[in-house]
Design an enzyme around this catalytic site. Structure first.
Site, PDB file in Angstrom:
ATOM      1  N   VAL A  85       0.836  -1.205   0.000  1.00 32.06           N
ATOM      2  CA  VAL A  85       0.000   0.000   0.000  1.00 32.06           C
ATOM      3  C   VAL A  85       0.870   1.255   0.000  1.00 32.06           C
ATOM      4  CG1 VAL A  85      -1.749   1.303   1.288  1.00 32.06           C
ATOM      5  CG2 VAL A  85      -1.907  -1.188   1.153  1.00 32.06           C
ATOM      6  N   CYS A  86       1.989   1.207   0.693  1.00 33.33           N
ATOM      7  CA  CYS A  86       2.849   2.397   0.854  1.00 33.33           C
ATOM      8  C   CYS A  86       3.228   3.064  -0.464  1.00 33.33           C
ATOM      9  CB  CYS A  86       4.092   2.048   1.664  1.00 33.33           C
ATOM     10  SG  CYS A  86       3.723   1.436   3.320  1.00 33.33           S
TER      11      CYS A  86
END
Length: 194
Positions: free
Chosen positions: A46-47
């Site tokens: 997700v980062c």
């Protein structure tokens, strides 16, 4: 525990800025709005979506006199390698803001987002005003990313309030109705909104 209207803890540390290592401090940004965004780890899932989304919209933040700093407990070396990776394979490429390395975890701890057991941070967003005061705090668990639109909306709302003294109701966006924070002002808003 940090709360809105408290001074943001000052920090200083090594960051990747462009392709170089530089020491940055919160005090370097005095007179600007700052979004300090913590993320769990480099090379994850997700980062990179969050970092790329904000980097690609950096002009929108700059137009609002807002700097963005992303921070994790990874090293500057890890950050640099991640910026060298192509976005098509999970890298983040060249960024338009610094990636702060909080290897000793002092910044993450000061802002209350450190997962002591794992040694990494939760997804934290801290909106800091030009005087260095915390105005908005959001902390997510790892699986859910942030919204660039919501970050800009909140920034716009706080800027509007600072400039006009009016308050922003639910789902407010620029050019929407606001509320004069008085009994008569709120009546005027509610009579036109409902």
């Amino acid at each position: 525990m940090l709360q809105p209207n408290m001074p943001a803890p000052n920090f200083s540390g090594q960051a990747v800025v462009g392709k170089e290592f530089e020491t940055i401090s919160l005090s370097d940004y005095k007179g600007k709005w700052v979004i300090l965004a913590f993320y769990p780890l480099d090379f994850t899932f997700v980062c990179p979506t969050e970092i790329i989304a904000i980097s690609d919209q950096m002009e929108q933040f700059a137009q609002r006199n807002c700097a963005v700093i992303f921070c994790s407990t990874d090293s500057v070396y890890s950050h640099l390698q991640w910026t060298k990776m192509d976005r098509k394979v999970g890298g983040i490429g060249q960024l338009n803001f610094p990636l702060l390395a909080d290897k000793n975890m002092s910044v993450s701890r000061a802002f209350g987002v450190l997962d002591e057991e794992q040694g990494n941070t939760y997804r934290g967003n801290f909106l800091i005003d030009p005087k260095g005061v915390l105005r908005q705090i959001t902390v997510n668990d790892d699986p859910v990313g942030r919204s660039v639109e919501e970050a800009l909306r909140l920034l716009d709302a706080f800027i509007f309030h600072e400039e006009h003294g009016e308050v922003c109701p639910a789902n407010w966006k620029p050019k929407s109705k606001t509320i004069v924070p008085t009994p008569d002002g709120s009546k005027a808003y509610f009579s036109s909104a409902n």
